[in-house]
Motif scaffolding. Structure first.
Motif, PDB file in Angstrom:
ATOM      1  N   ILE A  37     -37.174  -7.412   1.115  1.00  0.00           N
ATOM      2  CA  ILE A  37     -36.743  -6.962   2.095  1.00  0.00           C
ATOM      3  C   ILE A  37     -36.081  -5.373   2.189  1.00  0.00           C
ATOM      4  N   ILE A  38     -35.335  -5.012   0.910  1.00  0.00           N
ATOM      5  CA  ILE A  38     -34.821  -3.955   0.816  1.00  0.00           C
ATOM      6  C   ILE A  38     -35.795  -2.740   0.696  1.00  0.00           C
ATOM      7  N   ILE A  39     -36.600  -2.937  -0.078  1.00  0.00           N
ATOM      8  CA  ILE A  39     -37.869  -1.975  -0.061  1.00  0.00           C
ATOM      9  C   ILE A  39     -38.584  -1.803   0.975  1.00  0.00           C
ATOM     10  N   ASN A  90     -21.289  -7.654  -1.684  1.00  0.00           N
ATOM     11  CA  ASN A  90     -21.991  -6.663  -2.775  1.00  0.00           C
ATOM     12  C   ASN A  90     -23.464  -6.458  -2.366  1.00  0.00           C
ATOM     13  N   LEU A  91     -24.142  -7.567  -1.844  1.00  0.00           N
ATOM     14  CA  LEU A  91     -25.573  -7.420  -1.323  1.00  0.00           C
ATOM     15  C   LEU A  91     -25.620  -6.477  -0.035  1.00  0.00           C
ATOM     16  N   ILE A  92     -24.870  -6.624   0.766  1.00  0.00           N
ATOM     17  CA  ILE A  92     -24.928  -5.642   1.913  1.00  0.00           C
ATOM     18  C   ILE A  92     -24.470  -4.212   1.440  1.00  0.00           C
ATOM     19  N   ILE A  93     -23.426  -4.027   0.522  1.00  0.00           N
ATOM     20  CA  ILE A  93     -22.944  -2.453   0.322  1.00  0.00           C
ATOM     21  C   ILE A  93     -24.149  -2.068  -0.453  1.00  0.00           C
ATOM     22  N   ILE A  94     -24.996  -2.612  -1.457  1.00  0.00           N
ATOM     23  CA  ILE A  94     -26.117  -2.147  -2.343  1.00  0.00           C
ATOM     24  C   ILE A  94     -27.209  -1.916  -1.460  1.00  0.00           C
ATOM     25  N   SER A  95     -27.664  -2.746  -0.488  1.00  0.00           N
ATOM     26  CA  SER A  95     -28.740  -2.572   0.269  1.00  0.00           C
ATOM     27  C   SER A  95     -28.529  -1.362   1.435  1.00  0.00           C
ATOM     28  N   VAL A  96     -27.323  -1.305   2.215  1.00  0.00           N
ATOM     29  CA  VAL A  96     -27.033  -0.206   2.881  1.00  0.00           C
ATOM     30  C   VAL A  96     -26.961   1.089   2.096  1.00  0.00           C
ATOM     31  N   SER A  97     -26.477   1.190   1.028  1.00  0.00           N
ATOM     32  CA  SER A  97     -26.383   2.438   0.109  1.00  0.00           C
ATOM     33  C   SER A  97     -27.847   2.887  -0.149  1.00  0.00           C
ATOM     34  N   ILE A  98     -28.597   1.848  -0.706  1.00  0.00           N
ATOM     35  CA  ILE A  98     -30.216   2.225  -0.878  1.00  0.00           C
ATOM     36  C   ILE A  98     -30.877   3.056   0.219  1.00  0.00           C
ATOM     37  N   TRP A  99     -30.729   2.403   1.636  1.00  0.00           N
ATOM     38  CA  TRP A  99     -30.962   2.784   2.729  1.00  0.00           C
ATOM     39  C   TRP A  99     -30.463   4.388   3.243  1.00  0.00           C
ATOM     40  N   ILE A 100     -29.228   4.513   2.766  1.00  0.00           N
ATOM     41  CA  ILE A 100     -28.656   5.756   3.034  1.00  0.00           C
ATOM     42  C   ILE A 100     -29.147   6.903   2.075  1.00  0.00           C
ATOM     43  N   ILE A 101     -29.375   6.439   0.944  1.00  0.00           N
ATOM     44  CA  ILE A 101     -30.003   7.367   0.022  1.00  0.00           C
ATOM     45  C   ILE A 101     -31.522   7.875   0.607  1.00  0.00           C
ATOM     46  N   GLY A 102     -32.150   6.737   1.317  1.00  0.00           N
ATOM     47  CA  GLY A 102     -33.588   7.031   1.873  1.00  0.00           C
ATOM     48  C   GLY A 102     -33.526   7.931   2.802  1.00  0.00           C
ATOM     49  N   LEU A 103     -32.354   7.812   3.757  1.00  0.00           N
ATOM     50  CA  LEU A 103     -32.255   8.467   4.853  1.00  0.00           C
ATOM     51  C   LEU A 103     -31.865   9.944   4.401  1.00  0.00           C
ATOM     52  N   ILE A 104     -31.041  10.302   3.418  1.00  0.00           N
ATOM     53  CA  ILE A 104     -30.731  11.676   2.841  1.00  0.00           C
ATOM     54  C   ILE A 104     -32.048  12.268   2.201  1.00  0.00           C
ATOM     55  N   ILE A 105     -32.932  11.484   1.658  1.00  0.00           N
ATOM     56  CA  ILE A 105     -34.085  12.177   1.212  1.00  0.00           C
ATOM     57  C   ILE A 105     -34.935  12.520   2.649  1.00  0.00           C
ATOM     58  N   VAL A 106     -35.075  11.658   3.364  1.00  0.00           N
ATOM     59  CA  VAL A 106     -35.813  11.820   4.601  1.00  0.00           C
ATOM     60  C   VAL A 106     -35.436  13.274   5.362  1.00  0.00           C
ATOM     61  N   VAL A 151     -37.639  -2.282   4.177  1.00  0.00           N
ATOM     62  CA  VAL A 151     -37.006  -1.461   5.272  1.00  0.00           C
ATOM     63  C   VAL A 151     -36.826  -0.015   4.801  1.00  0.00           C
ATOM     64  N   LEU A 152     -36.847   0.308   3.586  1.00  0.00           N
ATOM     65  CA  LEU A 152     -36.818   1.684   2.869  1.00  0.00           C
ATOM     66  C   LEU A 152     -38.123   2.453   3.471  1.00  0.00           C
ATOM     67  N   ALA A 153     -39.297   1.591   3.043  1.00  0.00           N
ATOM     68  CA  ALA A 153     -40.624   2.069   3.160  1.00  0.00           C
ATOM     69  C   ALA A 153     -40.722   2.340   4.795  1.00  0.00           C
ATOM     70  N   LEU A 154     -40.386   1.670   5.842  1.00  0.00           N
ATOM     71  CA  LEU A 154     -40.591   1.729   7.244  1.00  0.00           C
ATOM     72  C   LEU A 154     -39.653   2.805   7.640  1.00  0.00           C
ATOM     73  N   ILE A 155     -38.525   3.124   6.961  1.00  0.00           N
ATOM     74  CA  ILE A 155     -37.830   4.373   7.427  1.00  0.00           C
ATOM     75  C   ILE A 155     -38.645   5.639   7.059  1.00  0.00           C
ATOM     76  N   PHE A 156     -39.173   5.625   6.019  1.00  0.00           N
ATOM     77  CA  PHE A 156     -40.045   6.935   5.620  1.00  0.00           C
ATOM     78  C   PHE A 156     -41.324   7.049   6.570  1.00  0.00           C
ATOM     79  N   LEU A 157     -42.043   5.830   6.947  1.00  0.00           N
ATOM     80  CA  LEU A 157     -43.137   5.849   7.866  1.00  0.00           C
ATOM     81  C   LEU A 157     -42.667   6.136   9.400  1.00  0.00           C
ATOM     82  N   ILE A 158     -41.606   5.729   9.623  1.00  0.00           N
ATOM     83  CA  ILE A 158     -41.177   6.048  11.164  1.00  0.00           C
ATOM     84  C   ILE A 158     -40.786   7.362  11.484  1.00  0.00           C
ATOM     85  N   ILE A 159     -40.074   7.982  10.411  1.00  0.00           N
ATOM     86  CA  ILE A 159     -39.931   9.536  10.514  1.00  0.00           C
ATOM     87  C   ILE A 159     -41.334  10.265  10.393  1.00  0.00           C
TER      88      ILE A 159
END
Length: 368
Positions: A75-77, A126-142, A79-87
């Motif tokens: 699920i985490i990956i 912990n799961l929420i924090i880790i997931s949101v952190s990964i997605w935020i890093i993805g948004l920064i890269i975007v 969501v991250l992939a769809l963030i890149f594709l949407i942008i």
């Protein structure tokens, strides 16, 4: 006034002539053939957009029973992939369907958090924090590479190619795919199949083609797991510190498939360290059924055997055909490493599954 047919035709014409790949299509083929390609392309994204709706319904129906069978990493990956594709596809109709897929994926993530009653509150945080952190890093890269649309799209497809690896491993560890909606897996596989065909037709980048091939192959492997692991006698997938899997015993009645109390059966154990005990001295044992059935093989009908082998045959034939198409399109010696790498990864997963099962069995023997 324009009728619905005129509006649809106008939309397709704009879609065809505004896309460089479609301009290439119009220059070489007929308009009807280009319409067909555009239609298949749209089908690929429609299947992706609505693919997780059956999974959402599936989890609503069973709630806490099968949450443990869904891989968080998948699920985490995704969501991250769809963030890149949407942008990457921003201001295109594809981004709208990708946004719908993004929303449905987030909905599955929320279901996991809400329905995992045996997952301790601290671990949920912990799961929420880790997931949101990964997605935020993805948004920064975007943000830093927002002008390089092709790069973002390539990263998105690479992540989609990797998304099911963790789910394949989890299915192997649990020896069941009952947590997954078969309709969702079918729609995801159809999406990749349509996308693979249209990527070939449009002469798109090799990276995208290989990524879609990886993703499609992994979905076929999950179909293979659904055939191999008989889910008929699985009643519960539970999360606890130690879960003892008792073959053929119903979690709710304690009886085996023949309706009698099960005795002298070898138990297997699968452990997930995600449950905080109220008392440090206590160990929680949860009996569940496995895919091992007490029905003897010779009692199975020949029709069931034929269907089982037919399913296996179809999966292997589809994978062979897609691989041959990939070889024929690229026609280079290095491409042979693509399917070999998939086999190597799956082999590593099998060895890892075997090693973990042995460790858990030895741990259980020491405790008992």
């Amino acid at each position: 006034m324009l009728n619905n047919t005129d509006i649809l035709e106008s939309t397709l014409v704009k879609s065809i002539f505004n896309n460089p790949n479609n301009k290439y299509c119009v220059e070489r083929f007929s308009i009807a053939r280009c319409y067909l390609r555009a239609f298949v392309y749209m089908l690929a994204y429609l299947c992706s957009a609505f693919s997780l709706l059956p999974q959402i319904i599936h989890l609503f129906n069973y709630r806490t029973r099968y949450i443990a069978g869904i891989s968080y990493i998948w699920i985490i990956i995704r969501v991250l992939a769809l963030i890149f594709l949407i942008i990457g596809h921003v201001f295109k109709w594809a981004s709208i369907l990708e946004l719908m897929a993004f929303i449905s994926t987030i909905a599955v993530f929320i279901q996991i958090i809400l329905f995992s009653k045996n997952l301790h509150r601290q671990n949920k945080i912990n799961l929420i924090i880790i997931s949101v952190s990964i997605w935020i890093i993805g948004l920064i890269i975007v943000f830093f590479f927002r002008k390089q649309k092709d790069l973002l799209i390539n990263i998105g497809y690479i992540l989609l190619a990797m998304q099911m690896l963790s789910q394949v491993l989890l299915n192997s560890l649990l020896r069941t795919t009952k947590a997954l909606s078969k309709f969702s897996i079918t729609l995801l596989a159809m999406s990749d199949g349509f996308l693979f065909s249209i990527t070939l037709a449009n002469h798109s980048q090799l990276l995208k083609l290989i990524a879609v091939y990886y993703s499609f192959s992994l979905f076929l492997f999950i179909f293979l797991q659904t055939v191999i692991h008989n889910d008929e006698h699985i009643h519960l997938i539970s999360r606890s510190t130690h879960a003892v899997l008792t073959p053929g015993v119903d979690i709710f009645t304690g009886l085996d498939i023949n309706g009698v109390q099960s005795i002298e059966q070898d138990s297997q154990m699968f452990s997930i360290e995600d449950f905080e005990l109220t008392n440090g001295m206590d160990i929680v044992y949860v009996p569940v059924t496995t895919n091992k059935s007490s029905i003897q093989t010779d009692e199975q009908t020949s029709m069931k055997k034929c269907v089982w082998y037919a399913k296996l045959g179809c999966i292997f034939v589809i994978e062979i055909i897609v691989t041959i198409i990939l070889f024929g399109y690229i026609w280079s010696l290095w491409i042979i490493f693509v399917p070999i790498s998939i086999l190597v990864i799956l082999g590593i997963f099998f060895l890892l599954r075997t090693r973990l099962s042995d460790l858990q069995t030895n741990h259980l023997k020491n405790i008992l």
